[in-house]
Design an enzyme around this catalytic site. Structure first.
Site, PDB file in Angstrom:
ATOM      1  N   HIS A 159       0.851  -1.181   0.000  1.00 38.56           N
ATOM      2  CA  HIS A 159       0.000   0.000   0.000  1.00 38.56           C
ATOM      3  C   HIS A 159       0.886   1.229   0.000  1.00 38.56           C
ATOM      4  O   HIS A 159       1.947   1.233   0.619  1.00 38.56           O
ATOM      5  CB  HIS A 159      -0.896   0.011   1.248  1.00 38.56           C
ATOM      6  CG  HIS A 159      -2.034   0.945   1.119  1.00 38.56           C
ATOM      7  ND1 HIS A 159      -1.927   2.276   1.431  1.00 38.56           N
ATOM      8  CD2 HIS A 159      -3.292   0.749   0.664  1.00 38.56           C
ATOM      9  CE1 HIS A 159      -3.085   2.859   1.176  1.00 38.56           C
ATOM     10  NE2 HIS A 159      -3.925   1.965   0.708  1.00 38.56           N
ATOM     11  N   ASP A 167      -7.930  -5.246  -0.079  1.00 39.43           N
ATOM     12  CA  ASP A 167      -8.396  -5.961  -1.272  1.00 39.43           C
ATOM     13  C   ASP A 167      -8.110  -7.444  -1.207  1.00 39.43           C
ATOM     14  O   ASP A 167      -8.771  -8.237  -1.871  1.00 39.43           O
ATOM     15  CB  ASP A 167      -7.745  -5.370  -2.528  1.00 39.43           C
ATOM     16  CG  ASP A 167      -8.232  -3.976  -2.773  1.00 39.43           C
ATOM     17  OD1 ASP A 167      -9.440  -3.782  -2.719  1.00 39.43           O
ATOM     18  OD2 ASP A 167      -7.400  -3.083  -2.979  1.00 39.43           O
TER      19      ASP A 167
HETATM   20  N1  ACO Z   1       4.318  -7.469  -5.031  1.00 35.57           N
HETATM   21  C1  ACO Z   1       5.663  -7.451  -5.189  1.00 35.57           C
HETATM   22  N2  ACO Z   1       6.442  -6.364  -4.994  1.00 35.57           N
HETATM   23  C2  ACO Z   1       5.824  -5.228  -4.648  1.00 35.57           C
HETATM   24  C3  ACO Z   1       4.418  -5.157  -4.468  1.00 35.57           C
HETATM   25  C4  ACO Z   1       3.661  -6.334  -4.661  1.00 35.57           C
HETATM   26  N3  ACO Z   1       2.332  -6.319  -4.502  1.00 35.57           N
HETATM   27  N4  ACO Z   1       4.067  -3.897  -4.117  1.00 35.57           N
HETATM   28  C5  ACO Z   1       5.214  -3.190  -4.089  1.00 35.57           C
HETATM   29  N5  ACO Z   1       6.279  -3.994  -4.396  1.00 35.57           N
HETATM   30  C6  ACO Z   1       7.687  -3.617  -4.406  1.00 35.57           C
HETATM   31  C7  ACO Z   1       8.062  -2.838  -5.665  1.00 35.57           C
HETATM   32  O1  ACO Z   1       8.494  -3.695  -6.701  1.00 35.57           O
HETATM   33  C8  ACO Z   1       9.178  -1.955  -5.148  1.00 35.57           C
HETATM   34  O2  ACO Z   1      10.326  -2.745  -5.048  1.00 35.57           O
HETATM   35  P1  ACO Z   1      11.812  -2.094  -5.169  1.00 35.57           P
HETATM   36  O3  ACO Z   1      11.874  -0.975  -4.154  1.00 35.57           O
HETATM   37  O4  ACO Z   1      12.728  -3.233  -4.843  1.00 35.57           O
HETATM   38  O5  ACO Z   1      11.905  -1.599  -6.573  1.00 35.57           O
HETATM   39  C9  ACO Z   1       8.721  -1.625  -3.710  1.00 35.57           C
HETATM   40  O6  ACO Z   1       7.897  -2.724  -3.299  1.00 35.57           O
HETATM   41  C10 ACO Z   1       7.938  -0.324  -3.596  1.00 35.57           C
HETATM   42  O7  ACO Z   1       6.895  -0.362  -4.564  1.00 35.57           O
HETATM   43  P2  ACO Z   1       6.168   0.950  -5.129  1.00 35.57           P
HETATM   44  O8  ACO Z   1       5.394   0.589  -6.325  1.00 35.57           O
HETATM   45  O9  ACO Z   1       7.188   2.046  -5.253  1.00 35.57           O
HETATM   46  O10 ACO Z   1       5.265   1.303  -3.917  1.00 35.57           O
HETATM   47  P3  ACO Z   1       3.960   2.145  -3.989  1.00 35.57           P
HETATM   48  O11 ACO Z   1       3.739   2.668  -2.618  1.00 35.57           O
HETATM   49  O12 ACO Z   1       3.979   3.118  -5.095  1.00 35.57           O
HETATM   50  O13 ACO Z   1       2.887   1.016  -4.381  1.00 35.57           O
HETATM   51  C11 ACO Z   1       0.927  -0.229  -4.655  1.00 35.57           C
HETATM   52  C12 ACO Z   1       1.694   0.786  -3.790  1.00 35.57           C
HETATM   53  C13 ACO Z   1       0.679   0.381  -6.054  1.00 35.57           C
HETATM   54  C14 ACO Z   1      -0.395  -0.498  -3.970  1.00 35.57           C
HETATM   55  C15 ACO Z   1       1.770  -1.522  -4.790  1.00 35.57           C
HETATM   56  O14 ACO Z   1       2.073  -2.058  -3.521  1.00 35.57           O
HETATM   57  C16 ACO Z   1       1.058  -2.589  -5.651  1.00 35.57           C
HETATM   58  O15 ACO Z   1       1.158  -2.552  -6.884  1.00 35.57           O
HETATM   59  N6  ACO Z   1       0.315  -3.557  -4.992  1.00 35.57           N
HETATM   60  C17 ACO Z   1      -0.437  -4.539  -5.719  1.00 35.57           C
HETATM   61  C18 ACO Z   1      -1.764  -3.949  -6.167  1.00 35.57           C
HETATM   62  C19 ACO Z   1      -2.730  -3.769  -5.017  1.00 35.57           C
HETATM   63  O16 ACO Z   1      -2.933  -4.644  -4.195  1.00 35.57           O
HETATM   64  N7  ACO Z   1      -3.357  -2.583  -4.991  1.00 35.57           N
HETATM   65  C20 ACO Z   1      -4.370  -2.246  -3.982  1.00 35.57           C
HETATM   66  C21 ACO Z   1      -3.918  -1.113  -3.152  1.00 35.57           C
HETATM   67  S1  ACO Z   1      -5.105  -0.816  -1.867  1.00 35.57           S
HETATM   68  C22 ACO Z   1      -6.372   0.049  -2.583  1.00 35.57           C
HETATM   69  O17 ACO Z   1      -6.272   0.654  -3.627  1.00 35.57           O
HETATM   70  C23 ACO Z   1      -7.626   0.003  -1.841  1.00 35.57           C
END
Ligand code: ACO
Length: 429
Positions: A306, A363
């Site tokens: 998140h 989710d």
């Molecule tokens: N699986 C694997 N790796 C992940 C995931 C994941 N679900 N989420 C983040 N990471 C990793 C990224 O690859 C990144 O790795 P790095 O630093 O080694 O390059 C690090 O964690 C940070 O990721 P960001 O994308 O920069 O973090 P951000 O805060 O922007 O992302 C997000 C948040 C978009 C929700 C992300 O965690 C994601 O894509 N999750 C999966 C989709 C999801 O479940 N969305 C629902 C969110 S809740 C809602 O909307 C109600």
């Protein structure tokens, strides 16, 4: 004395005010920066930028806190209903019994959808995603319910808000029935808001729907937990589009479009689809976890991580409890649930997920809950949209009432080619 931050640019020091929120968070107010220094700030994805001051919702991502108008979401999930929480968000205070009754009557009065709108529903292709249908239909509401000049602005807003809350629920159930090729079911005055939704979704002339109080409670909690989440992508979209002074239907339609994305509201659908893929591939989690850890692979474990919550998602905790209760009642075995439980256990112990602060988000559990309630997968994000409506409305209202209101128009740093001459087509190599 006013707290300030100092910034040194080319030997000149500029002082910028520090704004403190009611929970002690601080922000450097850069609104004068461009005027005074000629510089803008660069912050892709607004990771570091507060777009507004808001009194609606407080989130502390480190401590896992979520409060609507100051009230912890745990208390609302335990004691409140979705309709009461919607009132709280939109009006700022919990309603008295009389206000709550009045609000419920209004929601009931506005729950029918103009019969001519049915033609729109019927002409969407059968495979159309319900979020696309919903965003178009919400936008179309303005054409069916135009502004009435004799109403005051406040009356117009109140009626638009009530219509949205009530009709979006009816339209969601209608689009499902039409998609199935079934007769639509009208809302009933003797049912509560969530009861009516379930009845409009599942009642049929050949199998009358029996309302189960446990499921109704679960739906209330599901919607309460989704009701607002401060400046997330869809709410930011509602505020941004709303700042151009479009009508409220258009601003909400923009929010629905943003919510559709799999990184935002579409994640509950993506979770169940991912669990389905794991199931179809034999149930082994290892290849999926390996892909999630692989930096070169864009695959992400849906339902984990998140932008704000970096310890745990408080909504996820509540949703898990509700999910367990409803699943306890549902007799049919769900192989996806077993996979979800294993995945949660393994990911929570996995060094990659621990190091990256990736925990199951709302989710992860909500997809499973909706599935157990019999909601089809392509309606999951629509369920989220119904829940998020009070949040979008309250944030839109707050932004339009803001004395510091401004058309939202971010800046950029241009990195394209410098000026060059137009080359006629015959001379292009
Ligand atoms: N699986 C694997 N790796 C992940 C995931 C994941 N679900 N989420 C983040 N990471 C990793 C990224 O690859 C990144 O790795 P790095 O630093 O080694 O390059 C690090 O964690 C940070 O990721 P960001 O994308 O920069 O973090 P951000 O805060 O922007 O992302 C997000 C948040 C978009 C929700 C992300 O965690 C994601 O894509 N999750 C999966 C989709 C999801 O479940 N969305 C629902 C969110 S809740 C809602 O909307 C109600």
């Amino acid at each position: 004395m006013e707290e300030t931050a100092k910034i040194l640019i080319d030997g000149t020091t500029f002082e910028l005010p520090i704004v403190t929120g009611s929970e002690g968070e601080k922000a450097i107010d850069i609104s004068r920066l461009l005027r005074e220094t000629g510089l803008v700030t660069l912050d892709p994805g607004f990771v570091n930028t507060a777009n507004c001051q808001s009194a609606v919702t407080f989130v502390d991502g480190e401590k896992g806190i979520l409060r609507y108008r100051g009230i912890p979401v745990e208390q609302l999930a335990e004691h409140s209903t979705f309709v009461e929480t919607a009132y709280l968000l939109i009006n700022g205070e919990l309603p008295t019994q009389e206000q709550l009754n009045g609000f419920s009557v209004l929601l009931n009065d506005h729950s029918l959808v103009h019969e001519d709108m049915r033609a729109f529903f019927e002409h969407f292709p059968r495979w159309a995603h319900p979020m696309g249908i919903l965003s178009s239909m919400v936008n179309a509401l303005r054409a069916f319910y135009p502004e009435i000049p004799t109403r005051t602005e406040e009356e117009e807003i109140n009626i638009t808000v009530t219509r949205l809350l009530s009709k979006v629920r009816t339209m969601a159930a209608m689009s499902y029935k039409i998609f199935r090729g079934h007769k639509t079911v009208y809302p009933r005055h003797d049912l509560t808001y969530p009861e009516n939704f379930l009845n409009m979704m599942f009642d049929s002339p050949v199998r009358p729907y029996v309302i189960d109080e446990e499921v109704v409670r679960a739906l209330n909690v599901f919607w309460i937990l989704h009701a607002d989440h401060e400046q997330n992508c869809s709410t930011a979209a509602v505020r941004l589009v709303g700042s151009a002074k479009v009508n409220l239907y258009a601003a909400i339609s923009a929010g629905i479009c943003a919510l559709w994305g799999p990184l935002h509201g579409g994640a509950n659908q993506a979770v169940v689809e991912m669990l389905g893929q794991i199931h179809e591939s034999g149930g082994d989690l290892a290849p999926f976890l390996a892909r999630a850890r692989d930096k070169k692979d864009p695959f992400r474990l849906m339902g984990f991580g998140h932008r704000v919550y970096k310890t745990y998602d408080p909504r996820g905790r509540i949703m898990k409890q509700v999910c367990d209760k409803v699943l306890g009642k549902v007799t049919r075995e769900d192989p996806l649930l077993e996979i979800a439980q294993r995945l949660e256990e393994v990911a929570l112990k996995d060094p990659y997920f621990i190091d990256h602060h990736l925990y199951p988000n709302i989710d992860f559990y909500s997809g499973i809950l909706l599935r157990a309630m019999g909601i089809p997968v392509n309606m999951f994000t629509v369920m989220f949209a119904i829940g998020r409506l009070p949040g979008w409305i309250s944030q839109w209202k707050e932004s339009t009432d803001d004395p510091n209101w401004k058309l939202q128009r971010p800046r950029q740093i241009y990195v394209g080619p410098n000026e060059r001459a137009y080359v006629p087509v015959r001379k292009r190599g």
